[in-house]
Design an enzyme around this catalytic site. Structure first.
Site, PDB file in Angstrom:
ATOM      1  N   CYS C  68       0.852  -1.195   0.000  1.00 47.80           N
ATOM      2  CA  CYS C  68       0.000   0.000   0.000  1.00 47.80           C
ATOM      3  C   CYS C  68       0.887   1.244   0.000  1.00 47.80           C
ATOM      4  O   CYS C  68       0.623   2.219  -0.716  1.00 47.80           O
ATOM      5  CB  CYS C  68      -0.884   0.037   1.244  1.00 47.80           C
ATOM      6  N   HIS C  72       0.645   4.783  -1.822  1.00 45.58           N
ATOM      7  CA  HIS C  72      -0.009   5.769  -0.957  1.00 45.58           C
ATOM      8  C   HIS C  72       0.915   6.429   0.042  1.00 45.58           C
ATOM      9  O   HIS C  72       0.479   7.282   0.807  1.00 45.58           O
ATOM     10  CB  HIS C  72      -1.171   5.117  -0.214  1.00 45.58           C
ATOM     11  N   CYS C 106      -8.249  -2.378  -4.412  1.00 45.51           N
ATOM     12  CA  CYS C 106      -6.837  -2.008  -4.572  1.00 45.51           C
ATOM     13  C   CYS C 106      -5.990  -3.272  -4.668  1.00 45.51           C
ATOM     14  O   CYS C 106      -5.065  -3.361  -5.484  1.00 45.51           O
ATOM     15  CB  CYS C 106      -6.357  -1.180  -3.378  1.00 45.51           C
ATOM     16  N   CYS C 169     -35.279  -0.543  11.524  1.00 52.23           N
ATOM     17  CA  CYS C 169     -34.155   0.076  12.234  1.00 52.23           C
ATOM     18  C   CYS C 169     -34.640   1.356  12.913  1.00 52.23           C
ATOM     19  O   CYS C 169     -34.320   1.640  14.069  1.00 52.23           O
ATOM     20  CB  CYS C 169     -33.046   0.450  11.260  1.00 52.23           C
ATOM     21  N   CYS C 214     -27.780  -7.256  13.237  1.00 53.39           N
ATOM     22  CA  CYS C 214     -29.032  -6.571  13.574  1.00 53.39           C
ATOM     23  C   CYS C 214     -30.194  -7.240  12.852  1.00 53.39           C
ATOM     24  O   CYS C 214     -31.272  -7.418  13.425  1.00 53.39           O
ATOM     25  CB  CYS C 214     -28.981  -5.112  13.127  1.00 53.39           C
TER      26      CYS C 214
END
Lengths: 158, 106, 253
Positions: C68, C72, C106, C169, C214
């Site tokens: 990375c 970056h 990526c 929700c 959830c």
């Protein structure tokens, strides 16, 4: 929904009152095999202190009275001691009443500690009593115990 | 090698009582859980922790399954001399992990 | 703002939504002990994953043998603000992607390495590391012509009743936040802390993991990892949390 076995102590009615008082939802982790009891905790304590008396005092056990999640509960135990070579804490033992096992951790200190204070994070399976016992270099044992309410997760997710 | 984070002050006065914080990545598998087919998942925890100060033990802990995952331990030590403070974690399977920090004591 | 976008924005605010003045991070509803656990980088278990991510950031992977860092540079420089604006719209693919998906894209597109599985230790590490670079910055996803349909789709998912328990929700997290369900306080349900170290999991986990849990909790079939439904819902939640500071990696009960 998993259920607790009906034959565990304390009585089922007492248990239901405690759990409903604490959370209102009887959803529990799937494995509930062996449990410690007040008797196994007492036996584990006896293994450490033998026949010596354990006096309440000198020990401060910091735990939240109501626990949001029993998986990770912050605990700090402090013992009032100058931690000098002639007067210090040798060990701190932590016990619990209702996890599958009565021991939580044993900490060994000495004059090089400077301060008898240890923090960690523990697991608590249920609302129960946790006890800390400090052993001083003169062979005496001191203790404090705390009763906690452990709430169970309201939404069972898995 | 599990990830571990330790906090030891880089510098202290002689005789000062310093706090050491330690955190290590470990599931602390209790041995009481059951897998999807009901099979028992074997216990695998960090069972012991030691802190040495220039090779002398200054703190030790025995841990049981009731210690939460990713065990956190903080304790105190007297800053006696400059040198190396080393933490050692011992797993049920016998594997050992060490992390050290330098301390300068004036 | 043009008249058209103003009208659309007004349409978005409904009676169920939390008033802007009442919105707050779910950090504020936690116990003092759990807040302390989050605040101390040496005690926050999520930092173990950030450490893992920091290590992986410079690891060369794939047939490209690139890390990375090779593209970056320093994460504390180039990744600042990134997590605060994700999910974003990827024009090349014509869809919304969240941070985990972007990291995997990526890997496949640029590093020519296999993507990491959802909740993989390494993917969580990289996500936590990248997200933590935005700590303190306000949540700020872009609502424009490309993303507006996703905002609407996410809002529909948030407000529709679902599952055997037939709850939306919104009913818990807009209408009853701060009240208790069993022994737990119902949070507003903002994603500003993700990926979080959840005490219930005893591990770091992604927002998609939480959303799926959830849905299982209301006895609905959760959307698969990486599904457009999950990402749309993430986008709506990030918009709903706009302005709240990023806290990754947060601790939550």
């Amino acid at each position: 929904m998993p259920h607790r076995p009906l034959d565990r102590t304390p009585s089922r009615r007492q248990f239901l009152i405690t759990v409903v008082g604490a959370s209102g939802i009887l959803s529990l982790p799937a494995s509930r095999s062996a449990h410690a009891t007040p008797a196994t905790m007492a036996a584990a304590i006896r293994q450490v202190v033998g026949e010596a008396p354990v006096t309440p005092g000198k020990v401060k056990l910091d735990l939240p009275p109501i626990v949001e999640n029993g998986n990770t509960v912050a605990l700090t135990v402090t013992v009032d001691s100058p931690m000098t070579p002639s007067d210090h804490v040798k060990a701190i033992y932590l016990f619990n009443e209702k996890n599958p096992q009565p021991n939580i951790a044993n900490f060994y200190l000495g004059p090089r500690s400077g301060k008898a204070a240890v923090s960690t994070r523990i697991r608590l399976a249920d609302s129960q009593k946790v006890m800390a016992i400090a052993e001083l270099n003169d062979g005496s044992f001191w203790s404090e115990s705390v009763d906690l309410i452990v709430t169970l997760a309201a939404c069972v997710e898995e | 090698m599990a990830q571990a984070l330790i906090k030891v002050p880089a510098q202290a006065k002689r005789g000062e009582v310093i706090e050491i914080k330690t955190l290590i990545s470990h599931q602390m598998e209790t041995g009481y859980r059951r897998g999807p087919s009901g099979e028992a998942i074997p216990r695998d925890i960090i069972k012991a922790f030691t802190c040495t100060y220039n090779d002398t033990e200054v703190f030790r802990a025995e841990l049981f399954p009731a210690i939460a995952a990713n065990p956190f331990l903080s304790f105190f030590v007297v800053a006696t001399e400059s040198g190396v403070i080393t933490m050692t974690w011992l797993d049920d399977d016998g594997s050992i992990q060490k992390e050290s920090a330098q301390i300068r004591v004036d | 703002m043009t008249v058209a976008t103003t009208l659309v924005a007004l349409q978005m605010v409904s009676a169920g939504e939390i008033a802007p003045a009442d919105r707050r991070s779910d950090y504020s509803l936690m116990s003092r002990d759990n807040q302390a656990m989050q605040d101390d980088d040496r005690a926050n278990p999520g930092m173990l994953w950030v450490l893992e991510g920091e290590k992986l950031w410079t690891e060369k992977v794939g047939s490209s043998a690139q890390s990375c860092a090779d593209c970056h540079g320093r994460a504390d420089d180039t990744m600042k603000g990134v997590a605060a604006r994700y999910p974003t719209f990827d024009p090349a693919r014509g869809r919304l992607v969240d941070l985990e998906q972007r990291i995997n894209l990526c890997r496949t597109d640029h590093q020519h390495a296999a993507p990491l599985a959802w909740e993989d230790h390494g993917l969580l590490g990289l996500t936590a590391y990248v997200a933590s670079q935005s700590r303190g910055l306000p949540t700020n996803v872009t609502v424009d012509d490309s993303t507006r349909p996703h905002l609407a789709a996410g809002r529909t998912l948030f407000t529709q009743r679902q599952g055997q328990i037939n709850l939306s929700c919104e009913q818990c997290h807009d209408d009853h936040w701060g009240e208790r369900l069993g022994g737990n306080i119902i949070p507003q349900g903002h994603p500003n802390g993700f990926p979080i170290y959840r005490l219930e999991w005893q591990s770091l986990g992604s927002l998609q993991r939480r959303l799926r849990n959830c849905m299982t909790a209301v006895r609905a079939e959760p959307y698969p990892y990486g599904s457009s439904e999950n990402v749309d819902l993430e986008f709506y939640l990030m918009w709903r949390a706009r302005g709240l500071p990023i806290e990754a990696p947060a601790v939550r009960p």
